[in-house]
Design a protein around this motif. Sequence first.
Motif, mmCIF file in Angstrom:
data_model
loop_
_atom_site.group_PDB
_atom_site.id
_atom_site.type_symbol
_atom_site.label_atom_id
_atom_site.label_comp_id
_atom_site.label_asym_id
_atom_site.label_seq_id
_atom_site.Cartn_x
_atom_site.Cartn_y
_atom_site.Cartn_z
ATOM 1 N N THR A 185 0.677 -0.725 8.664
ATOM 2 C CA THR A 185 0.714 -0.112 7.337
ATOM 3 C C THR A 185 1.905 -0.620 6.544
ATOM 4 O OG1 THR A 185 -0.305 1.899 8.231
ATOM 5 C CG2 THR A 185 0.780 2.072 6.076
ATOM 6 N N VAL A 186 1.671 -0.946 5.295
ATOM 7 C CA VAL A 186 2.741 -1.389 4.406
ATOM 8 C C VAL A 186 3.392 -0.158 3.788
ATOM 9 C CG1 VAL A 186 3.297 -2.664 2.315
ATOM 10 C CG2 VAL A 186 1.570 -3.557 3.892
ATOM 11 N N ASP A 187 4.696 0.001 4.025
ATOM 12 C CA ASP A 187 5.384 1.184 3.497
ATOM 13 C C ASP A 187 6.465 0.850 2.474
ATOM 14 O OD1 ASP A 187 7.219 0.003 5.146
ATOM 15 O OD2 ASP A 187 7.382 1.673 6.559
ATOM 16 N N ALA A 188 6.586 -0.423 2.110
ATOM 17 C CA ALA A 188 7.589 -0.829 1.119
ATOM 18 C C ALA A 188 7.188 -2.166 0.504
ATOM 19 C CB ALA A 188 8.966 -0.937 1.767
ATOM 20 N N LYS A 197 7.482 -5.898 -0.105
ATOM 21 C CA LYS A 197 8.013 -6.922 0.787
ATOM 22 C C LYS A 197 7.484 -8.297 0.391
ATOM 23 C CE LYS A 197 8.975 -7.890 5.622
ATOM 24 N NZ LYS A 197 10.429 -7.897 5.317
ATOM 25 N N TYR A 247 2.698 -4.484 -1.384
ATOM 26 C CA TYR A 247 3.303 -3.221 -1.818
ATOM 27 C C TYR A 247 2.482 -2.063 -1.270
ATOM 28 C CZ TYR A 247 -0.359 -3.238 -5.449
ATOM 29 O OH TYR A 247 -1.560 -3.275 -6.117
ATOM 30 N N PRO A 248 3.111 -0.893 -1.086
ATOM 31 C CA PRO A 248 2.405 0.239 -0.486
ATOM 32 C C PRO A 248 1.419 0.899 -1.445
ATOM 33 C CG PRO A 248 4.627 0.882 -1.080
ATOM 34 C CD PRO A 248 4.530 -0.595 -1.340
ATOM 35 N N GLU A 249 0.492 1.607 -0.895
ATOM 36 C CA GLU A 249 -0.496 2.334 -1.700
ATOM 37 C C GLU A 249 0.205 3.345 -2.600
ATOM 38 O OE1 GLU A 249 -4.520 5.085 -1.048
ATOM 39 O OE2 GLU A 249 -3.490 4.176 0.670
ATOM 40 N N HIS A 301 1.998 2.609 -5.222
ATOM 41 C CA HIS A 301 3.197 2.047 -5.865
ATOM 42 C C HIS A 301 2.916 1.807 -7.350
ATOM 43 C CE1 HIS A 301 6.202 -1.046 -6.951
ATOM 44 N NE2 HIS A 301 6.951 -0.444 -6.038
ATOM 45 N N GLY A 309 -2.855 -4.057 -3.332
ATOM 46 C CA GLY A 309 -1.767 -4.070 -2.362
ATOM 47 C C GLY A 309 -1.006 -5.377 -2.268
#
Length: 211
Positions: free
Chosen positions: A78-81, A83, A103-105, A107, A137
């Motif tokens: 899972t993408v949390d920031a 990057k 990028y996270p959901e 954002h 994303g």
Amino acid sequence: MSTKIIIVVVGIFLVFLALLGNRKGNSGEGFLSSKLVLAFGIIGVLMIIFGSYSSDLVNYNTQMEQVSIGNKLKISGTVDAVKVVSPIEKDSVDCRILTMGVYPEGHSKDIWVIIRPTDDRYYPQSDHTNTSYKRDGEWQVVTRFGGDKGEAYDLIIYEADTEASAFFSTTIANWKEADDYPGLQLAEMPTGAKEVERLVIYTKKNCRGVF
């Protein structure tokens, strides 16, 4: 209005004068002598060609199509920031690349790529959108380098609120109009821009004078 646009406008004016001067009056002669008509026409056309081919009017789409992609970082889970996916730390890159990331959901802020070369100034990067393109994303933005071969750059990713994003966009527009890119000092960076990642990369070619 930039110098290059002024050159184009003056060239168009001279061509217009040449066409007008070639029109024959009641006496059967042109309003201007044939020598002046020829001189105005040639100079005007040359100015239009020079101004167009040395400005964004012609070069913009060409520049957008000639980007390259550096090495890619593999992202799992899972993408949390926000990057960067490409380029990667210590990468050697071409003069014009596509910086990409995730990028996270949910954002909602704008994502800006800022480069800091060895002159210790900050240069916001953009394409026609003036912010990084975001969708599903993933984000990306054309990033340009203008230094010597092997020059080190900090590639910095910022999240920006509305005011900070507007500041970057206005700054880029003003630089383009003046055809001068002095960079920003750290003290000039807007408070609404938050640094979220920083990489060190190098140019693998001599990019000085490319843009």
